[in-house]
Write a protein that holds these residues in place. Structure first.
Motif, PDB file in Angstrom:
ATOM      1  N   ILE A 532       6.255 100.460 120.103  1.00 58.05           N
ATOM      2  CA  ILE A 532       7.439  99.774 119.157  1.00 58.05           C
ATOM      3  C   ILE A 532       7.036  99.789 117.807  1.00 58.05           C
ATOM      4  O   ILE A 532       7.904  99.948 116.689  1.00 58.05           O
ATOM      5  CB  ILE A 532       7.880  98.480 119.819  1.00 58.05           C
ATOM      6  N   LEU A 533       5.877  98.941 117.342  1.00 55.41           N
ATOM      7  CA  LEU A 533       5.625  98.804 116.140  1.00 55.41           C
ATOM      8  C   LEU A 533       5.076  99.987 115.273  1.00 55.41           C
ATOM      9  O   LEU A 533       5.838  99.839 113.969  1.00 55.41           O
ATOM     10  CB  LEU A 533       3.988  97.806 116.129  1.00 55.41           C
ATOM     11  N   ASP A 534       4.946 101.059 115.796  1.00 54.93           N
ATOM     12  CA  ASP A 534       4.695 102.430 115.218  1.00 54.93           C
ATOM     13  C   ASP A 534       6.091 102.720 114.627  1.00 54.93           C
ATOM     14  O   ASP A 534       6.356 103.339 113.533  1.00 54.93           O
ATOM     15  CB  ASP A 534       3.854 103.494 116.165  1.00 54.93           C
ATOM     16  N   HIS A 561      10.914  91.149 131.743  1.00 53.47           N
ATOM     17  CA  HIS A 561      10.044  90.190 130.964  1.00 53.47           C
ATOM     18  C   HIS A 561       9.259  90.861 130.173  1.00 53.47           C
ATOM     19  O   HIS A 561       8.710  90.527 128.936  1.00 53.47           O
ATOM     20  CB  HIS A 561       9.555  89.220 131.934  1.00 53.47           C
ATOM     21  N   ASP A 562       8.344  91.910 130.786  1.00 56.77           N
ATOM     22  CA  ASP A 562       7.402  92.576 130.058  1.00 56.77           C
ATOM     23  C   ASP A 562       7.852  93.196 128.965  1.00 56.77           C
ATOM     24  O   ASP A 562       7.175  93.269 127.942  1.00 56.77           O
ATOM     25  CB  ASP A 562       6.622  93.472 131.031  1.00 56.77           C
ATOM     26  N   VAL A 563       9.105  93.805 129.072  1.00 55.43           N
ATOM     27  CA  VAL A 563       9.505  94.630 127.801  1.00 55.43           C
ATOM     28  C   VAL A 563      10.171  93.677 126.829  1.00 55.43           C
ATOM     29  O   VAL A 563       9.878  93.865 125.736  1.00 55.43           O
ATOM     30  CB  VAL A 563      10.916  95.246 128.322  1.00 55.43           C
ATOM     31  N   ARG A 564      10.623  92.487 127.335  1.00 51.96           N
ATOM     32  CA  ARG A 564      11.017  91.390 126.143  1.00 51.96           C
ATOM     33  C   ARG A 564       9.664  90.899 125.275  1.00 51.96           C
ATOM     34  O   ARG A 564       9.759  90.755 124.016  1.00 51.96           O
ATOM     35  CB  ARG A 564      11.851  90.338 126.732  1.00 51.96           C
ATOM     36  N   ARG A 565       8.617  90.967 126.073  1.00 51.09           N
ATOM     37  CA  ARG A 565       7.437  90.438 125.495  1.00 51.09           C
ATOM     38  C   ARG A 565       6.964  91.292 124.389  1.00 51.09           C
ATOM     39  O   ARG A 565       6.395  90.836 123.279  1.00 51.09           O
ATOM     40  CB  ARG A 565       6.523  90.143 126.803  1.00 51.09           C
ATOM     41  N   ALA A 570       6.025  92.982 118.910  1.00 50.60           N
ATOM     42  CA  ALA A 570       6.044  94.049 117.906  1.00 50.60           C
ATOM     43  C   ALA A 570       7.077  93.436 116.438  1.00 50.60           C
ATOM     44  O   ALA A 570       6.529  93.609 115.436  1.00 50.60           O
ATOM     45  CB  ALA A 570       6.718  95.201 118.418  1.00 50.60           C
ATOM     46  N   LEU A 571       8.116  93.018 116.909  1.00 52.97           N
ATOM     47  CA  LEU A 571       9.076  92.234 115.869  1.00 52.97           C
ATOM     48  C   LEU A 571       8.172  91.250 114.971  1.00 52.97           C
ATOM     49  O   LEU A 571       8.213  91.238 113.854  1.00 52.97           O
ATOM     50  CB  LEU A 571      10.214  92.007 116.436  1.00 52.97           C
ATOM     51  N   VAL A 572       7.506  90.437 115.555  1.00 55.58           N
ATOM     52  CA  VAL A 572       6.983  89.353 114.845  1.00 55.58           C
ATOM     53  C   VAL A 572       5.582  90.180 114.120  1.00 55.58           C
ATOM     54  O   VAL A 572       5.479  89.729 112.832  1.00 55.58           O
ATOM     55  CB  VAL A 572       6.341  88.289 115.651  1.00 55.58           C
ATOM     56  N   LYS A 573       5.111  90.844 114.462  1.00 57.20           N
ATOM     57  CA  LYS A 573       4.171  91.701 113.737  1.00 57.20           C
ATOM     58  C   LYS A 573       4.455  92.451 112.791  1.00 57.20           C
ATOM     59  O   LYS A 573       3.878  92.248 111.697  1.00 57.20           O
ATOM     60  CB  LYS A 573       3.142  92.679 114.817  1.00 57.20           C
ATOM     61  N   ARG A 574       5.628  93.016 112.870  1.00 57.16           N
ATOM     62  CA  ARG A 574       6.452  94.034 111.729  1.00 57.16           C
ATOM     63  C   ARG A 574       6.691  92.951 110.648  1.00 57.16           C
ATOM     64  O   ARG A 574       6.569  93.002 109.369  1.00 57.16           O
ATOM     65  CB  ARG A 574       7.327  94.631 112.151  1.00 57.16           C
ATOM     66  N   ILE A 575       7.332  91.798 111.005  1.00 57.45           N
ATOM     67  CA  ILE A 575       7.842  90.828 110.055  1.00 57.45           C
ATOM     68  C   ILE A 575       6.749  89.865 109.163  1.00 57.45           C
ATOM     69  O   ILE A 575       6.592  90.008 108.055  1.00 57.45           O
ATOM     70  CB  ILE A 575       8.657  89.590 110.898  1.00 57.45           C
ATOM     71  N   THR A 576       5.722  89.648 109.934  1.00 59.24           N
ATOM     72  CA  THR A 576       4.570  89.076 109.366  1.00 59.24           C
ATOM     73  C   THR A 576       3.697  90.086 108.363  1.00 59.24           C
ATOM     74  O   THR A 576       3.199  89.830 107.297  1.00 59.24           O
ATOM     75  CB  THR A 576       3.520  88.440 110.337  1.00 59.24           C
ATOM     76  N   ASN A 577       3.639  91.503 108.785  1.00 61.19           N
ATOM     77  CA  ASN A 577       3.138  92.681 107.838  1.00 61.19           C
ATOM     78  C   ASN A 577       3.863  92.484 106.751  1.00 61.19           C
ATOM     79  O   ASN A 577       3.226  92.576 105.405  1.00 61.19           O
ATOM     80  CB  ASN A 577       3.160  93.782 108.722  1.00 61.19           C
ATOM     81  N   LEU A 578       5.198  92.538 106.821  1.00 63.14           N
ATOM     82  CA  LEU A 578       6.053  92.714 105.587  1.00 63.14           C
ATOM     83  C   LEU A 578       5.845  91.598 104.644  1.00 63.14           C
ATOM     84  O   LEU A 578       5.704  91.521 103.527  1.00 63.14           O
ATOM     85  CB  LEU A 578       7.489  92.994 105.884  1.00 63.14           C
TER      86      LEU A 578
END
Length: 700
Positions: A532-534, A561-565, A570-578
Motif C-alpha cells: 500500500i505504501l509503495d 481487521h488485518d486489512v484495515r490495520r 500505510a496511510l499514517v506512514k505516508r502522512i508522516t513522511n510528507l
C-alpha cells in the motif's frame, strides 16, 4: 506468357499484405491436464461454467476485443460438444467479429501434438495470438502487438512475445507451490531463461542460471512477481520449432525452456511485454477457478462481471444487497441471500434457507432450511430440506436429498444423486461417468451415496498430473483451510481462505493483540503495508491498490481487521513522511485522505447499521499507529476531522470510538487529548438536533 506471369505476381502482393495484417488467433480449448476431473470426464474444460458463463466465452470476448479476425479452436476431449456450443453461439452469427472460425480436431494428447498438427495444416499465414481456453483478461493487446511487430522488423529471429501481468509479492494470482521465474534483459525485454521452482521443498527454491548469461548481459532481472496467463504473440516460426522438436509437449516447461536453452543453435529470441494494470488470470486449477470466480463476482475484473451479460439471453442485474440475480427468481419470505452470490434464472430458494458467497446456476431448487456456503451449483441442481453444503462444487443435474451434509472440498459430478441424510466426507469426488458405449464405469457405492443414491467415488489415475492431484478436493489439506474470509480457495495458493462468515464478522470488529502477532497475520501486515505504501508513494490509482490488497488478503488468509490495520499503518506512514519533508500536518492529511478516500471506504461495511464496529476498529488502528509519533495527538485530530468531513467515518462512528475503553487505555489515551474538542462539538450538535426535533414536535 512471361508478361502474364508478371501480372499475376503483381496481383499477389496486396493479398499477402492483407493477410499479414489480418490478426489470427489459436485457442487451446484443451490443456490436456486433469485438474478438473471428474467433471471433464463428461464435459470439455472450456465449457465449464465460471460465474454461470462458460469459460471459453471470456477467452473469445478477449480475442474479439483484441481485433482478431481469423480464429482457430484446437479441440481436445469432447470436440463435438465444443463445436456444437460454438456453432449455436453468437460467434457463428453474421454479426460475429470473426471473419473465419475453424474447429481443429485431432488425436492430440498434448499441447505439443496440437501445435504440430496446426503446423501441418498450413493455416497460419502471419503473426497470431496463442491463448488458452481458460483465460480471463481485459489486457489491451495493441501495445504489445505493435512492439512485437516493431521488433520483428528489426530482427526476424524475434519469434514470440509473452504478455505478462506484474503483481505484488503476495498477489493471489501468482503460484505458490510451483512458481514460474522469468530471467529478463530489461533493456530489450528479452527473456533469457525460464524455470519453474518447486517451493514445497528447500531444494527446489533455487534457479539454475548459466554463468554466461551474467557475463553476456550487462543487466538482468530475475522476476517471480509476474502472472503468466498464457497470452503469447507468435510468428509462424514458432510452429516450425514445435514441429522440429517432437519432445516439446507443453508451452512453458518444454517449448519456452527449450528454445531459450538452445539459443546458440537456433538463434531465436523470445521477448516479454509486462503490463502493470488490467486483470489477467487463468482458471487453470480448482483453486484458480474459485479465485477468478470471486474476482468476477467482486467486480475486481470489471468490466468482466455477471451483469455484463456476455451471452445473449442473460439478464443479470446487481442488486442493492450486493448479489447478482437473473429474472424469474423465487425467494422464500424468510430466506437469506448474502453479498457475493449469483442466482441464475428460475432459481427457487425455500423458506429459512441461507445462501452465502455462492453461485447457483439456472433452475436450481433449494428446499427449506438449507444452508449453502462458499459453493458452486452449476444449474438444475436440487437440494432437499435441511441440507448443508459448504465449500463444494455440484455439477448440473445433481440431486441432494433431505438432511444431507456435504463437507468442504467435495466434488459431485453430473447427475449424481444422494439419498436422504447422506453425509459426504471432506474432499470426496463422486461421479456417474459412463464409458463410450454408455456403460457405467463403476457400480454405485450405496455406502457412499446412500440407499437409492447414484454415484461412485472417483479415484484419479496414478499418472494424472501433479496439478490435478494438488487440486483434488479443492486442496483442503492445509490446516488453515477452515479459516477463510469468503472463498473455497485462493489462486495457486495453499493458504486457502475459508473462514466462516460468523468468524469473519467477529474478527472484523475486534482488535486482538493475539491475532496481530500471529505468524500469518504478521506476514500479511508486513507485505500489505509495504504494498500500500509503495502505491501511495508512486501515486497509483486507489482501485489498483485495492485490487492488490484484496488479492493479498485472500492469499494470506487475512481478515478484514488485518486489512484495515495495514491501510491505517500505510496511510499514517505516508502522512508522516510528507510532514517530515516539510508539508504541514493538516495539508498532508488532507492530500492523502482526499485522494485515497475510496481505499478507506472499501474497508468499512457498517454504515447501514446502528453499531459501527468497522469504523471504531479503523480509528483505533490509526490511533495505535500514532502513539509512537512525535505529533501523534495533532495528527489524530486532523485525521479524525478529515475522515468525518469526507463522510468515510460517521458521527456515530467517532462517538462510539471515543466511548470505547480501548481508546483511552495505556498509551492510547496519550494521543487522543486534542480530539476532545471535536468530540464535544459533535455531541453538542447532536443534542441541538434532538432539541430541534422535540421543538418541532411540540408545535405540531
Amino acid at each position: 506468357m512471361p508478361p502474364k506471369a508478371q501480372k499475376a505476381k503483381g496481383k499477389q502482393k496486396p493479398q499477402e499484405d492483407q493477410r499479414e495484417f489480418s490478426l489470427q488467433a489459436v485457442v487451446l480449448a484443451d490443456t490436456f491436464q486433469t485438474c478438473f476431473t471428474p467433471f471433464t470426464l463428461e464435459k470439455p474444460r472450456c465449457l465449464l461454467p465460471l460465474a454461470n458463463t462458460p469459460l471459453i466465452e471470456y477467452t473469445l470476448n478477449f480475442l474479439a476485443g483484441a481485433g482478431v479476425q481469423d480464429l482457430f479452436i484446437c479441440c481436445g476431449s469432447h470436440p463435438e460438444q465444443v463445436e456444437d456450443y460454438i456453432s449455436s453461439s453468437k460467434w457463428k452469427r453474421p454479426t460475429s467479429p470473426f471473419k473465419t472460425l475453424v474447429f481443429l480436431k485431432s488425436d492430440a494428447t498434448s499441447v505439443g501434438d496440437a501445435m504440430r498438427d496446426l503446423d501441418n495444416r498450413g493455416l497460419i499465414t502471419g503473426d497470431f495470438l496463442l491463448v488458452s481456453g481458460d483465460v480471463v483478461t481485459n489486457i489491451a493487446v495493441e501495445p504489445a502487438l505493435a512492439r512485437h511487430r516493431e521488433r520483428r522488423e528489426k530482427d526476424k529471429n524475434a519469434i514470440m512475445t509473452m504478455i505478462l501481468r506484474e503483481a505484488g509479492v503476495g498477489h493471489r494470482s501468482r503460484a505458490t507451490r510451483c512458481k514460474p521465474v522469468f530471467v529478463i534483459n530489461p533493456t530489450v525485454d528479452r527473456c533469457l531463461h525460464y524455470e519453474e521452482i518447486n517451493c514445497s521443498n528447500d531444494a527446489g527454491r533455487h534457479v539454475s542460471l548459466d554463468p554466461d548469461l551474467l557475463s553476456e548481459h550487462a543487466e538482468i532481472e530475475v522476476r517471480e512477481d509476474l502472472i503468466d496467463c498464457y497470452v503469447d504473440i507468435c510468428t509462424p516460426d514458432v510452429l516450425g520449432l514445435w514441429s522440429d522438436n517432437f519432445d516439446y509437449q507443453s508451452v512453458r516447461t518444454s517449448f519456452l525452456f527449450g528454445v531459450l536453452k538452445d539459443f546458440e543453435l537456433n538463434g531465436k529470441t523470445i521477448h516479454t511485454h509486462i503490463v502493470a494494470d488490467r486483470y489477467a488470470a487463468r482458471a487453470r486449477s480448482l483453486r484458480a477457478y474459485d479465485a477468478v470466480s470471486r474476482d468476477i463476482v467482486g467486480r475486481w475484473a470489471y468490466p468482466i462481471c455477471p451483469d455484463s451479460n456476455l451471452i445473449p439471453g442473460q439478464d443479470y442485474e446487481y442488486t442493492t444487497d450486493k448479489f447478482y440475480r437473473e429474472s424469474g427468481i423465487v425467494l422464500g419470505r424468510t430466506s437469506k441471500v448474502g453479498p457475493g452470490c449469483v442466482l441464475g434464472r428460475s432459481t427457487v430458494i425455500g423458506e429459512s434457507s441461507t445462501i452465502s458467497h455462492s453461485i447457483l446456476g439456472r433452475n436450481s431448487q433449494i428446499g427449506a432450511k438449507a444452508w449453502i456456503e462458499d459453493s458452486y451449483l452449476w444449474g438444475n441442481v436440487k437440494v432437499g430440506d435441511g441440507s448443508t453444503i459448504k465449500k463444494a462444487i455440484l455439477a448440473e443435474g445433481v440431486v441432494v436429498g433431505k438432511g444431507c451434509t456435504i463437507e468442504p472440498g467435495v466434488l459431485l459430478s453430473y447427475n449424481v444423486r444422494l439419498a436422504d441424510n447422506t453425509v459426504v466426507p471432506r474432499c470426496m469426488k463422486i461421479s456417474r461417468a459412463t464409458s463410450k458405449d454408455g456403460v457405467a464405469s463403476r457400480r454405485t457405492d450405496s455406502a457412499l451415496v446412500g440407499e437409492g443414491g447414484e454415484g461412485y467415488e472417483y479415484s484419479p489415475d496414478s499418472d494424472e498430473d501433479s496439478e490435478a492431484s494438488d487440486s483434488s478436493g479443492l486442496v483442503y489439506r492445509n490446516p488453515r483451510a477452515s479459516k477463510s474470509a469468503s472463498s473455497v480457495s485462493t489462486l495457486e495458493s495453499e493458504d486457502l481462505d475459508l473462514e466462516p462468515s460468523e468468524d469473519r464478522s467477529r474478527r472484523a470488529s475486534a482488535i486482538s493483540e493475539t491475532s496481530d502477532e500471529s505468524a500469518p497475520n504478521k506476514d500479511f501486515h508486513a507485505e500489505a503495508t509495504a504494498s500500500i505504501l509503495d502505491g501511495l508513494q508512486k501515486e497509483h490509482l486507489p482501485e489498483n491498490i485495492s485490487l492488490e490488497l484484496g488479492a493479498l488478503r485472500m492469499t494470506l488468509n487475512a481478515s478484514q481487521h488485518d486489512v484495515r490495520r495495514a491501510v491505517a499503518a500505510a496511510l499514517v506512514k505516508r502522512i508522516t513522511n510528507l510532514e517530515s519533508s516539510g508539508t504541514g500536518a493538516r495539508e498532508a492529511v488532507t492530500a492523502v485522505l482526499t485522494k485515497y478516500s475510496s481505499l478507506i471506504d472499501r474497508i468499512i461495511f457498517d454504515k447501514e447499521t446502528n453499531d459501527k464496529p468497522d469504523q471504531v476498529d479503523f480509528l483505533l488502528l490509526v490511533q495505535r499507529e500514532l502513539v509512537s509519533k512525535e505529533r501523534g495527538n495533532s495528527l489524530l485530530l486532523s485525521m479524525a476531522k478529515e475522515v468525518y468531513d469526507l463522510e468515510l467515518i460517521e458521527e456515530d462512528g467517532i462517538l462510539q470510538w471515543w466511548a470505547d475503553t480501548r481508546s483511552s487505555e495505556g498509551g492510547m489515551g496519550s494521543v487522543r487529548g486534542l480530539v476532545q474538542q471535536f468530540v464535544t462539538f459533535l455531541e453538542e450538535a447532536e443534542e441541538d438536533e434532538e432539541s430541534d426535533e422535540d421543538g418541532s414536535g411540540d408545535e405540531d
